[in-house]
Motif scaffolding. Structure first.
Motif, PDB file in Angstrom:
ATOM      1  N   THR A 188      -0.721 -11.005   2.229  1.00  0.00           N
ATOM      2  CA  THR A 188       0.727 -11.003   2.029  1.00  0.00           C
ATOM      3  C   THR A 188       1.210  -9.944   1.044  1.00  0.00           C
ATOM      4  OG1 THR A 188       0.526 -12.713   0.334  1.00  0.00           O
ATOM      5  CG2 THR A 188       0.945 -13.461   2.590  1.00  0.00           C
ATOM      6  N   LYS A 189       0.342  -9.456   0.175  1.00  0.00           N
ATOM      7  CA  LYS A 189       0.753  -8.440  -0.801  1.00  0.00           C
ATOM      8  C   LYS A 189       0.975  -7.109  -0.077  1.00  0.00           C
ATOM      9  CE  LYS A 189      -1.287  -7.966  -4.740  1.00  0.00           C
ATOM     10  NZ  LYS A 189      -0.184  -7.866  -5.653  1.00  0.00           N
ATOM     11  N   GLU A 190       2.106  -6.476  -0.344  1.00  0.00           N
ATOM     12  CA  GLU A 190       2.425  -5.209   0.325  1.00  0.00           C
ATOM     13  C   GLU A 190       1.330  -4.162   0.139  1.00  0.00           C
ATOM     14  OE1 GLU A 190       4.552  -3.954   2.569  1.00  0.00           O
ATOM     15  OE2 GLU A 190       5.232  -6.013   2.780  1.00  0.00           O
ATOM     16  N   SER A 191       0.760  -4.086  -1.071  1.00  0.00           N
ATOM     17  CA  SER A 191      -0.286  -3.086  -1.313  1.00  0.00           C
ATOM     18  C   SER A 191      -1.524  -3.368  -0.455  1.00  0.00           C
ATOM     19  CB  SER A 191      -0.659  -3.033  -2.793  1.00  0.00           C
ATOM     20  OG  SER A 191      -1.086  -4.310  -3.249  1.00  0.00           O
ATOM     21  N   ASP A 192      -1.855  -4.651  -0.257  1.00  0.00           N
ATOM     22  CA  ASP A 192      -2.991  -5.010   0.595  1.00  0.00           C
ATOM     23  C   ASP A 192      -2.678  -4.727   2.063  1.00  0.00           C
ATOM     24  OD1 ASP A 192      -4.549  -5.815  -1.544  1.00  0.00           O
ATOM     25  OD2 ASP A 192      -4.121  -7.939  -1.286  1.00  0.00           O
ATOM     26  N   ILE A 193      -1.460  -5.042   2.490  1.00  0.00           N
ATOM     27  CA  ILE A 193      -1.071  -4.754   3.874  1.00  0.00           C
ATOM     28  C   ILE A 193      -1.212  -3.265   4.153  1.00  0.00           C
ATOM     29  CG2 ILE A 193       0.902  -4.689   5.469  1.00  0.00           C
ATOM     30  CD1 ILE A 193       1.809  -7.368   4.151  1.00  0.00           C
ATOM     31  N   GLU A 194      -0.765  -2.446   3.218  1.00  0.00           N
ATOM     32  CA  GLU A 194      -0.858  -0.991   3.401  1.00  0.00           C
ATOM     33  C   GLU A 194      -2.319  -0.547   3.523  1.00  0.00           C
ATOM     34  OE1 GLU A 194       0.443   2.535   4.407  1.00  0.00           O
ATOM     35  OE2 GLU A 194       1.757   0.810   4.119  1.00  0.00           O
ATOM     36  N   LEU A 195      -3.205  -1.123   2.698  1.00  0.00           N
ATOM     37  CA  LEU A 195      -4.626  -0.781   2.789  1.00  0.00           C
ATOM     38  C   LEU A 195      -5.206  -1.163   4.150  1.00  0.00           C
ATOM     39  CD1 LEU A 195      -5.917  -1.807  -0.760  1.00  0.00           C
ATOM     40  CD2 LEU A 195      -5.702   0.519   0.154  1.00  0.00           C
ATOM     41  N   VAL A 196      -4.798  -2.320   4.680  1.00  0.00           N
ATOM     42  CA  VAL A 196      -5.261  -2.742   6.008  1.00  0.00           C
ATOM     43  C   VAL A 196      -4.767  -1.758   7.058  1.00  0.00           C
ATOM     44  CG1 VAL A 196      -5.128  -4.518   7.790  1.00  0.00           C
ATOM     45  CG2 VAL A 196      -5.437  -5.184   5.398  1.00  0.00           C
ATOM     46  N   LEU A 197      -3.497  -1.422   7.015  1.00  0.00           N
ATOM     47  CA  LEU A 197      -2.913  -0.521   8.006  1.00  0.00           C
ATOM     48  C   LEU A 197      -3.551   0.863   7.965  1.00  0.00           C
ATOM     49  CD1 LEU A 197       0.849  -1.533   7.726  1.00  0.00           C
ATOM     50  CD2 LEU A 197      -0.818  -2.255   9.463  1.00  0.00           C
ATOM     51  N   GLN A 198      -4.017   1.275   6.786  1.00  0.00           N
ATOM     52  CA  GLN A 198      -4.690   2.570   6.629  1.00  0.00           C
ATOM     53  C   GLN A 198      -6.172   2.499   7.001  1.00  0.00           C
ATOM     54  OE1 GLN A 198      -4.102   3.761   2.545  1.00  0.00           O
ATOM     55  NE2 GLN A 198      -1.877   3.797   2.755  1.00  0.00           N
ATOM     56  N   GLY A 199      -6.676   1.297   7.290  1.00  0.00           N
ATOM     57  CA  GLY A 199      -8.086   1.133   7.633  1.00  0.00           C
ATOM     58  C   GLY A 199      -9.004   1.092   6.426  1.00  0.00           C
ATOM     59  N   LYS A 200      -8.443   0.952   5.227  1.00  0.00           N
ATOM     60  CA  LYS A 200      -9.242   0.945   3.999  1.00  0.00           C
ATOM     61  C   LYS A 200      -9.636  -0.455   3.554  1.00  0.00           C
ATOM     62  CE  LYS A 200      -7.104   5.182   2.304  1.00  0.00           C
ATOM     63  NZ  LYS A 200      -6.244   5.770   1.270  1.00  0.00           N
ATOM     64  N   LYS A 201      -9.026  -1.470   4.149  1.00  0.00           N
ATOM     65  CA  LYS A 201      -9.334  -2.866   3.812  1.00  0.00           C
ATOM     66  C   LYS A 201      -9.684  -3.573   5.110  1.00  0.00           C
ATOM     67  CE  LYS A 201      -7.255  -6.949   1.579  1.00  0.00           C
ATOM     68  NZ  LYS A 201      -8.287  -7.211   0.590  1.00  0.00           N
ATOM     69  N   THR A 202     -10.916  -4.080   5.200  1.00  0.00           N
ATOM     70  CA  THR A 202     -11.393  -4.722   6.427  1.00  0.00           C
ATOM     71  C   THR A 202     -11.862  -6.152   6.184  1.00  0.00           C
ATOM     72  OG1 THR A 202     -13.612  -3.834   6.099  1.00  0.00           O
ATOM     73  CG2 THR A 202     -12.080  -2.505   7.433  1.00  0.00           C
ATOM     74  N   ALA A 203     -11.631  -6.644   4.973  1.00  0.00           N
ATOM     75  CA  ALA A 203     -11.998  -8.023   4.631  1.00  0.00           C
ATOM     76  C   ALA A 203     -11.133  -8.480   3.466  1.00  0.00           C
ATOM     77  CB  ALA A 203     -13.469  -8.131   4.259  1.00  0.00           C
ATOM     78  N   THR A 204     -10.995  -9.789   3.368  1.00  0.00           N
ATOM     79  CA  THR A 204     -10.326 -10.362   2.209  1.00  0.00           C
ATOM     80  C   THR A 204     -11.020 -11.664   1.845  1.00  0.00           C
ATOM     81  OG1 THR A 204      -8.163 -10.735   1.197  1.00  0.00           O
ATOM     82  CG2 THR A 204      -8.522 -11.714   3.374  1.00  0.00           C
ATOM     83  N   ARG A 205     -11.054 -11.949   0.561  1.00  0.00           N
ATOM     84  CA  ARG A 205     -11.701 -13.156   0.056  1.00  0.00           C
ATOM     85  C   ARG A 205     -10.635 -14.079  -0.508  1.00  0.00           C
ATOM     86  NH1 ARG A 205     -14.877  -9.138   0.641  1.00  0.00           N
ATOM     87  NH2 ARG A 205     -17.115  -9.453   0.919  1.00  0.00           N
ATOM     88  N   ARG A 206     -10.770 -15.352  -0.185  1.00  0.00           N
ATOM     89  CA  ARG A 206      -9.824 -16.368  -0.634  1.00  0.00           C
ATOM     90  C   ARG A 206     -10.592 -17.586  -1.125  1.00  0.00           C
ATOM     91  NH1 ARG A 206      -5.553 -13.608  -1.364  1.00  0.00           N
ATOM     92  NH2 ARG A 206      -4.443 -12.866   0.448  1.00  0.00           N
TER      93      ARG A 206
END
Length: 115
Positions: free
Chosen positions: A21-39
């Motif tokens: 939900t964080k805009e900075s994380d969404i941007e990383l996903v859209l750029q292909g730099k974030k492929t996992a998240t931990r909760r």
């Protein structure tokens, strides 16, 4: 690390819409730099789809991991250079949270939906 192929998972604690939900994380996903998240809970099932700004991503794996098992490669899945960078970011979001090696988190790995 537990088996990512495990299918007998406990009930979800949240919905896939709340996974990122964080805009900075969404941007990383859209750029292909974030492929996992931990909760601290399980937000998705394998095969579920999350939509971020009009793009769809499928959940490829969901499994438990301890913070002590994290490597720099895991941190890079999260969009960070190193475990230390990831740790400092998480602790800045959650003031007062301890970073304990035995603490478990749910890993959610995802990839873009192929058209």
């Amino acid at each position: 690390m537990t088996n990512p192929e495990k299918t007998n998972l406990p009930p979800k604690t949240c919905s896939v819409e709340r996974l990122i939900t964080k805009e900075s994380d969404i941007e990383l996903v859209l750029q292909g730099k974030k492929t996992a998240t931990r909760r601290n809970g399980r937000y998705a099932d394998v095969g579920e789809v999350m939509d971020l700004n009009g793009q769809s991503f499928v959940i490829d794996a969901v499994y438990i991991q301890t913070l002590g098992e994290l490597t720099d490669a895991h941190a890079q899945q999260e969009g960070f250079e190193s475990v230390e960078d990831y740790k400092q970011s998480i602790l800045s979001y959650h003031p007062g949270m301890p970073w304990l090696p035995q603490m478990t988190v749910w890993v959610h790995e995802f990839s873009p939906v192929k058209a």
